[in-house]
Scaffold this motif. Structure first.
Motif, PDB file in Angstrom:
ATOM      1  N   ARG A 159      94.701 -11.778  71.216  1.00  0.00           N
ATOM      2  CA  ARG A 159      94.560 -12.610  72.412  1.00  0.00           C
ATOM      3  C   ARG A 159      95.808 -13.425  72.694  1.00  0.00           C
ATOM      4  O   ARG A 159      96.224 -13.536  73.845  1.00  0.00           O
ATOM      5  CB  ARG A 159      93.348 -13.546  72.283  1.00  0.00           C
ATOM      6  N   PHE A 160      96.419 -14.006  71.638  1.00  0.00           N
ATOM      7  CA  PHE A 160      97.492 -14.952  71.963  1.00  0.00           C
ATOM      8  C   PHE A 160      98.654 -15.002  70.975  1.00  0.00           C
ATOM      9  O   PHE A 160      99.571 -15.810  71.161  1.00  0.00           O
ATOM     10  CB  PHE A 160      96.918 -16.371  72.122  1.00  0.00           C
ATOM     11  N   ALA A 161      98.692 -14.162  69.946  1.00  0.00           N
ATOM     12  CA  ALA A 161      99.785 -14.260  68.970  1.00  0.00           C
ATOM     13  C   ALA A 161     101.139 -13.931  69.587  1.00  0.00           C
ATOM     14  O   ALA A 161     102.127 -14.650  69.377  1.00  0.00           O
ATOM     15  CB  ALA A 161      99.511 -13.356  67.772  1.00  0.00           C
ATOM     16  N   VAL A 162     101.220 -12.835  70.340  1.00  0.00           N
ATOM     17  CA  VAL A 162     102.495 -12.452  70.949  1.00  0.00           C
ATOM     18  C   VAL A 162     102.959 -13.528  71.927  1.00  0.00           C
ATOM     19  O   VAL A 162     104.143 -13.900  71.954  1.00  0.00           O
ATOM     20  CB  VAL A 162     102.384 -11.079  71.631  1.00  0.00           C
ATOM     21  N   LYS A 163     102.026 -14.055  72.688  1.00  0.00           N
ATOM     22  CA  LYS A 163     102.351 -15.128  73.633  1.00  0.00           C
ATOM     23  C   LYS A 163     102.926 -16.344  72.904  1.00  0.00           C
ATOM     24  O   LYS A 163     103.928 -16.936  73.332  1.00  0.00           O
ATOM     25  CB  LYS A 163     101.084 -15.511  74.406  1.00  0.00           C
ATOM     26  N   ALA A 164     102.317 -16.708  71.776  1.00  0.00           N
ATOM     27  CA  ALA A 164     102.774 -17.881  71.020  1.00  0.00           C
ATOM     28  C   ALA A 164     104.126 -17.623  70.368  1.00  0.00           C
ATOM     29  O   ALA A 164     105.005 -18.500  70.365  1.00  0.00           O
ATOM     30  CB  ALA A 164     101.728 -18.257  69.970  1.00  0.00           C
ATOM     31  N   ILE A 165     104.327 -16.446  69.801  1.00  0.00           N
ATOM     32  CA  ILE A 165     105.614 -16.117  69.170  1.00  0.00           C
ATOM     33  C   ILE A 165     106.725 -16.118  70.212  1.00  0.00           C
ATOM     34  O   ILE A 165     107.817 -16.659  69.978  1.00  0.00           O
ATOM     35  CB  ILE A 165     105.533 -14.756  68.446  1.00  0.00           C
ATOM     36  N   CYS A 204     106.506  -8.133  71.575  1.00  0.00           N
ATOM     37  CA  CYS A 204     107.035  -9.489  71.417  1.00  0.00           C
ATOM     38  C   CYS A 204     108.555  -9.476  71.529  1.00  0.00           C
ATOM     39  O   CYS A 204     109.196  -8.431  71.479  1.00  0.00           O
ATOM     40  CB  CYS A 204     106.569 -10.129  70.106  1.00  0.00           C
ATOM     41  N   SER A 205     109.142 -10.663  71.663  1.00  0.00           N
ATOM     42  CA  SER A 205     110.557 -10.770  71.995  1.00  0.00           C
ATOM     43  C   SER A 205     111.482 -10.630  70.794  1.00  0.00           C
ATOM     44  O   SER A 205     112.700 -10.548  70.968  1.00  0.00           O
ATOM     45  CB  SER A 205     110.823 -12.112  72.688  1.00  0.00           C
ATOM     46  N   VAL A 206     110.966 -10.618  69.568  1.00  0.00           N
ATOM     47  CA  VAL A 206     111.838 -10.524  68.397  1.00  0.00           C
ATOM     48  C   VAL A 206     112.513  -9.156  68.346  1.00  0.00           C
ATOM     49  O   VAL A 206     111.970  -8.158  68.819  1.00  0.00           O
ATOM     50  CB  VAL A 206     111.062 -10.759  67.078  1.00  0.00           C
ATOM     51  N   GLN A 207     113.690  -9.135  67.741  1.00  0.00           N
ATOM     52  CA  GLN A 207     114.392  -7.861  67.574  1.00  0.00           C
ATOM     53  C   GLN A 207     113.987  -7.143  66.285  1.00  0.00           C
ATOM     54  O   GLN A 207     114.140  -5.925  66.180  1.00  0.00           O
ATOM     55  CB  GLN A 207     115.910  -8.092  67.525  1.00  0.00           C
ATOM     56  N   GLN A 208     113.492  -7.920  65.297  1.00  0.00           N
ATOM     57  CA  GLN A 208     113.238  -7.349  63.986  1.00  0.00           C
ATOM     58  C   GLN A 208     111.841  -7.727  63.496  1.00  0.00           C
ATOM     59  O   GLN A 208     111.347  -8.833  63.770  1.00  0.00           O
ATOM     60  CB  GLN A 208     114.285  -7.843  62.975  1.00  0.00           C
ATOM     61  N   ILE A 209     111.229  -6.796  62.742  1.00  0.00           N
ATOM     62  CA  ILE A 209     109.909  -7.043  62.144  1.00  0.00           C
ATOM     63  C   ILE A 209     110.007  -6.763  60.654  1.00  0.00           C
ATOM     64  O   ILE A 209     110.475  -5.699  60.235  1.00  0.00           O
ATOM     65  CB  ILE A 209     108.828  -6.171  62.796  1.00  0.00           C
ATOM     66  N   SER A 210     109.578  -7.725  59.856  1.00  0.00           N
ATOM     67  CA  SER A 210     109.630  -7.646  58.392  1.00  0.00           C
ATOM     68  C   SER A 210     108.228  -7.387  57.859  1.00  0.00           C
ATOM     69  O   SER A 210     107.306  -8.155  58.140  1.00  0.00           O
ATOM     70  CB  SER A 210     110.179  -8.966  57.838  1.00  0.00           C
ATOM     71  N   ILE A 211     108.072  -6.286  57.095  1.00  0.00           N
ATOM     72  CA  ILE A 211     106.736  -5.914  56.615  1.00  0.00           C
ATOM     73  C   ILE A 211     106.729  -5.632  55.118  1.00  0.00           C
ATOM     74  O   ILE A 211     107.687  -5.104  54.562  1.00  0.00           O
ATOM     75  CB  ILE A 211     106.187  -4.681  57.376  1.00  0.00           C
TER      76      ILE A 211
END
Length: 347
Positions: free
Chosen positions: A202-208, A248-255
């Protein structure tokens, strides 16, 4: 500052704090959400100097291990989240709220009682200290707005989304100051996206995105299944919220990938992101060989182009013995070098 190599190496954030700085037996009991002043072995009047010394050791260890993008080891933090949350207006850690998880365990968490505001810079001095002590690329980490919301209580805001957006605004002010202070990379830690995937959708991408609004340096969001020392046992082989981060707007994702033996096929849905691939298993005290790490990197390359892959530990390393953490980082740097040489040789 020399350019990054193909398949560079980094850390997620934390590095083991020395035994002379923190009570590691107390630390091992969990991840503090509220203040835990008794964690520190050093009197308050000497604490900053001691934390600076510990930070120098962490920086030096990462450099000796061969890591390309380093942090300050988060040596000044009781946990990845309470360090930042404790400084915010509208949040009380001394009179906490209590939340109950799905298995009935009660945990004291920050209580939000008024509008959340960042009153002053929190990590800018940390970044400046890091910059003054290394010529390598540097990264600073901040807790993510969704995770802070999941770890908070109180009924000041009408719902979790409103609270998350308030946390996001506070993070954004800090992130913009960090950018101005010379950060090469800013990372947002969001391990709790998996805790409530429906709310996350619902809102995680919006908040990030709000937390990183106006930030033009490299940005990362980190996901994991929790510290191996705190969340032992078998972990899931897939994320309940991951591919949604393509938007989302980040360039990198750490998993986290090594300990849970993650199925990597879903990475095809993140083709617009650089992947920080977890290749160090923090659930085991055994130091992997460089060839083991190289194998995990090669597995990642089946799904991610080498130009979009960075080797990293699964999570923060603060719960490991320091000699183990150093050995694992050194093996990771050597493993990345093995694969890099293979790729360059076949080019």
């Amino acid at each position: 500052m020399k350019p990054l190599p193909l398949i560079p190496t980094t850390v997620v954030g934390s590095y083991p704090q020395p035994d002379w700085l923190v009570d590691r037996a107390l630390l091992s009991k969990g991840v503090p959400r509220v203040n835990l002043h008794e964690l520190w072995r050093i009197p308050a009047e000497h604490l900053q100097e001691a934390q600076d010394d510990a930070t120098r050791l962490a920086i030096h260890d990462m450099e000796r291990a061969g890591i390309d993008i380093i942090t300050d080891g988060e040596c000044r933090r009781e946990s990845y989240s309470n360090y930042f949350v404790a400084t915010l207006d509208g949040v009380d850690l001394d009179r906490p709220a209590v939340i109950t998880n799905t298995v009935g365990r009660k945990t004291e968490v920050p209580r939000v009682f008024a509008p959340i505001r960042r009153r002053n810079a929190v990590t800018v001095r940390d970044l400046q200290f890091l910059r003054a002590n290394t010529d390598r690329k540097i990264k600073i980490t901040l807790p993510g707005p969704f995770t802070m919301t999941q770890q908070a209580g109180g009924d000041f805001y009408k719902d979790q989304e409103e609270m998350a957006m308030a946390f996001a605004e506070a993070v954004n002010v800090e992130a913009l100051d960090l950018q101005a202070a010379g950060a090469d990379v800013i990372q947002i830690d969001e391990p709790w996206l998996r805790n409530d995937p429906q709310a996350a959708r619902r809102f995680a991408v919006k908040a990030i995105n709000r937390a990183l609004q106006g930030v033009t340096v490299t940005t990362v969001v980190h996901l994991c299944f929790g510290y191996a020392a705190v969340v032992p046992g078998q972990k899931p082989t897939g994320y309940s919220f991951l591919t949604e981060l393509a938007d989302c707007s980040v360039q990198q994702i750490s998993i986290e990938c090594a300990q849970p033996a993650l199925e990597l096929g879903m990475l095809k849905d993140l083709s617009n992101k650089t992947i920080l691939l977890g290749v160090i298993d923090l659930g085991s005290p055994r130091v992997e060989s460089a060839q083991e790490i190289a194998g995990r990197i090669r597995n990642g390359l089946k799904h991610v182009a080498a130009e979009r892959l960075i080797a990293a530990p699964d999570c923060g390393m603060k719960y490991l013995p320091r000699e183990v953490a150093f050995g694992k980082l050194k093996a990771m740097a050597e493993g990345a070098a093995i694969v890099r040489a293979e790729l360059m040789g076949s080019a």
